[in-house]
Design a protein around this motif. Sequence first.
Motif, PDB file in Angstrom:
ATOM      1  N   MET A  54      -5.825  15.655  26.599  1.00  0.00           N
ATOM      2  CA  MET A  54      -4.577  15.138  25.819  1.00  0.00           C
ATOM      3  C   MET A  54      -6.033  14.410  25.220  1.00  0.00           C
ATOM      4  N   ALA A  55      -5.368  14.645  23.840  1.00  0.00           N
ATOM      5  CA  ALA A  55      -5.823  14.214  22.758  1.00  0.00           C
ATOM      6  C   ALA A  55      -6.711  12.638  22.386  1.00  0.00           C
ATOM      7  N   LYS A  56      -7.214  12.866  21.724  1.00  0.00           N
ATOM      8  CA  LYS A  56      -7.924  11.071  21.869  1.00  0.00           C
ATOM      9  C   LYS A  56      -7.384  10.186  20.128  1.00  0.00           C
ATOM     10  N   THR A  57      -6.053   9.547  19.627  1.00  0.00           N
ATOM     11  CA  THR A  57      -5.633   8.965  19.379  1.00  0.00           C
ATOM     12  C   THR A  57      -6.449   7.615  18.426  1.00  0.00           C
ATOM     13  N   VAL A  58      -7.361   7.824  17.065  1.00  0.00           N
ATOM     14  CA  VAL A  58      -7.125   6.048  17.304  1.00  0.00           C
ATOM     15  C   VAL A  58      -6.599   5.981  15.837  1.00  0.00           C
ATOM     16  N   GLY A  59      -5.998   4.550  15.918  1.00  0.00           N
ATOM     17  CA  GLY A  59      -5.716   3.523  14.367  1.00  0.00           C
ATOM     18  C   GLY A  59      -6.436   3.123  13.276  1.00  0.00           C
ATOM     19  N   ILE A  60      -5.691   3.465  12.469  1.00  0.00           N
ATOM     20  CA  ILE A  60      -7.258   3.255  11.555  1.00  0.00           C
ATOM     21  C   ILE A  60      -6.422   2.501  10.208  1.00  0.00           C
ATOM     22  N   ILE A  61      -6.894   1.267  10.040  1.00  0.00           N
ATOM     23  CA  ILE A  61      -6.072   0.152   9.559  1.00  0.00           C
ATOM     24  C   ILE A  61      -7.295   0.131   8.275  1.00  0.00           C
ATOM     25  N   GLN A  62      -6.369   0.680   7.080  1.00  0.00           N
ATOM     26  CA  GLN A  62      -7.361   0.746   5.604  1.00  0.00           C
ATOM     27  C   GLN A  62      -6.858  -0.540   5.066  1.00  0.00           C
ATOM     28  N   ALA A  63      -8.484  -1.309   4.585  1.00  0.00           N
ATOM     29  CA  ALA A  63      -8.241  -2.181   4.089  1.00  0.00           C
ATOM     30  C   ALA A  63      -9.398  -3.322   3.178  1.00  0.00           C
ATOM     31  N   ARG A  64      -9.333  -3.719   1.915  1.00  0.00           N
ATOM     32  CA  ARG A  64     -10.320  -4.484   0.901  1.00  0.00           C
ATOM     33  C   ARG A  64      -9.973  -5.292   0.375  1.00  0.00           C
ATOM     34  N   MET A  65     -10.548  -6.837   0.324  1.00  0.00           N
ATOM     35  CA  MET A  65      -9.839  -7.269  -0.294  1.00  0.00           C
ATOM     36  C   MET A  65     -10.133  -6.848  -2.622  1.00  0.00           C
ATOM     37  N   GLY A  66     -10.260  -5.942  -3.076  1.00  0.00           N
ATOM     38  CA  GLY A  66     -11.139  -5.559  -4.049  1.00  0.00           C
ATOM     39  C   GLY A  66      -9.809  -4.409  -4.851  1.00  0.00           C
ATOM     40  N   SER A  67      -8.180  -5.046  -4.388  1.00  0.00           N
ATOM     41  CA  SER A  67      -7.284  -4.091  -4.871  1.00  0.00           C
ATOM     42  C   SER A  67      -7.715  -4.439  -6.129  1.00  0.00           C
ATOM     43  N   GLU A  68      -7.496  -3.615  -7.318  1.00  0.00           N
ATOM     44  CA  GLU A  68      -6.727  -3.498  -8.781  1.00  0.00           C
ATOM     45  C   GLU A  68      -5.505  -4.447  -9.047  1.00  0.00           C
ATOM     46  N   ARG A  69      -4.712  -4.249  -8.714  1.00  0.00           N
ATOM     47  CA  ARG A  69      -3.046  -4.402  -8.974  1.00  0.00           C
ATOM     48  C   ARG A  69      -3.002  -5.647  -8.834  1.00  0.00           C
ATOM     49  N   LEU A  70      -3.571  -6.122  -7.426  1.00  0.00           N
ATOM     50  CA  LEU A  70      -3.282  -7.832  -7.047  1.00  0.00           C
ATOM     51  C   LEU A  70      -4.651  -7.675  -5.817  1.00  0.00           C
ATOM     52  N   PRO A  71      -6.144  -8.459  -6.408  1.00  0.00           N
ATOM     53  CA  PRO A  71      -6.788  -8.268  -5.350  1.00  0.00           C
ATOM     54  C   PRO A  71      -6.708  -9.698  -4.296  1.00  0.00           C
ATOM     55  N   GLY A  72      -7.163  -9.438  -3.186  1.00  0.00           N
ATOM     56  CA  GLY A  72      -6.884  -9.860  -2.020  1.00  0.00           C
ATOM     57  C   GLY A  72      -5.618  -9.965  -1.744  1.00  0.00           C
ATOM     58  N   LYS A  73      -4.455  -9.157  -1.734  1.00  0.00           N
ATOM     59  CA  LYS A  73      -3.655  -9.048  -1.219  1.00  0.00           C
ATOM     60  C   LYS A  73      -3.560  -8.292  -0.263  1.00  0.00           C
ATOM     61  N   ILE A  74      -4.369  -7.635   0.808  1.00  0.00           N
ATOM     62  CA  ILE A  74      -3.784  -7.989   2.291  1.00  0.00           C
ATOM     63  C   ILE A  74      -4.137  -9.467   2.727  1.00  0.00           C
ATOM     64  N   LEU A  75      -4.659 -10.557   2.058  1.00  0.00           N
ATOM     65  CA  LEU A  75      -5.040 -11.959   2.644  1.00  0.00           C
ATOM     66  C   LEU A  75      -3.692 -12.263   2.433  1.00  0.00           C
ATOM     67  N   ALA A  76      -2.322 -11.825   1.200  1.00  0.00           N
ATOM     68  CA  ALA A  76      -1.709 -12.568   0.437  1.00  0.00           C
ATOM     69  C   ALA A  76      -0.578 -13.105   1.748  1.00  0.00           C
ATOM     70  N   PRO A  77      -0.335 -14.065   1.839  1.00  0.00           N
ATOM     71  CA  PRO A  77       0.636 -14.565   2.485  1.00  0.00           C
ATOM     72  C   PRO A  77       2.543 -14.420   2.625  1.00  0.00           C
ATOM     73  N   LEU A  78       2.471 -13.553   3.886  1.00  0.00           N
ATOM     74  CA  LEU A  78       4.010 -14.093   4.432  1.00  0.00           C
ATOM     75  C   LEU A  78       4.745 -14.691   5.224  1.00  0.00           C
ATOM     76  N   GLY A  79       5.618 -15.397   5.045  1.00  0.00           N
ATOM     77  CA  GLY A  79       6.072 -15.960   6.018  1.00  0.00           C
ATOM     78  C   GLY A  79       5.498 -17.050   7.134  1.00  0.00           C
ATOM     79  N   GLY A  80       3.863 -16.703   5.995  1.00  0.00           N
ATOM     80  CA  GLY A  80       2.895 -18.426   6.238  1.00  0.00           C
ATOM     81  C   GLY A  80       1.084 -17.278   7.299  1.00  0.00           C
ATOM     82  N   ARG A  81       2.037 -16.009   7.472  1.00  0.00           N
ATOM     83  CA  ARG A  81       0.888 -15.478   8.356  1.00  0.00           C
ATOM     84  C   ARG A  81       0.212 -14.141   7.007  1.00  0.00           C
TER      85      ARG A  81
END
Length: 187
Positions: free
Chosen positions: A1-28
């Motif tokens: 069985m193939a080993k499958t790993v999920g990766i969420i790529q994330a960084r705060m330094g977005s050029e268009r909207l810095p910090g967007k990965i932690l921007a709140p949506l519905g309070g989260r």
Amino acid sequence: MAKTVGIIQARMGSERLPGKILAPLGGRPLLAILATRVARARVDEWWLATSSDPADDVTEAWGFELGLRVYRGHATDVLSRFLAVADETGADWLVRVTADNPFLDAPAVDVLVAARDELEASKEEDAKSIELIRARGGRPVGYGVELVRADALRRASAAIPANQFHHRVHVTSWISANGRCESVALP
């Protein structure tokens, strides 16, 4: 069985909207929403791949808070982050999602994993040579989900010319242009 790993790529330094990965949506934060939505996908483990930039200390902290394993590496060579996770985990396949996509969910990831399983069970060698499986259906590049062979990423990393660094930023674009790809429809 193939080993499958999920990766969420994330960084705060977005050029268009810095910090967007932690921007709140519905309070989260977007990152928290996404991590919760993909947690039940058919992968062996989830990782957060972020940069070693000090601005991503908070990204790392959120990753640990969300129960993710965290890898920190080069700020713009995202491909190198994926390869480091693949090497550390021994993954055969990597799921690629971006942290600014809070609407992705486990069933979307599972569609790709099921497509991979069908290809690997196929009696046709051509089907078994697929290197990248991605969702199709009018979604912008980077918005969806991708499943890529770790070996294909290693080959891509060695083949990408120095003057085409954008392929290292976009992780799978070299394979998309030069490799064997399959697209599947999401429900």
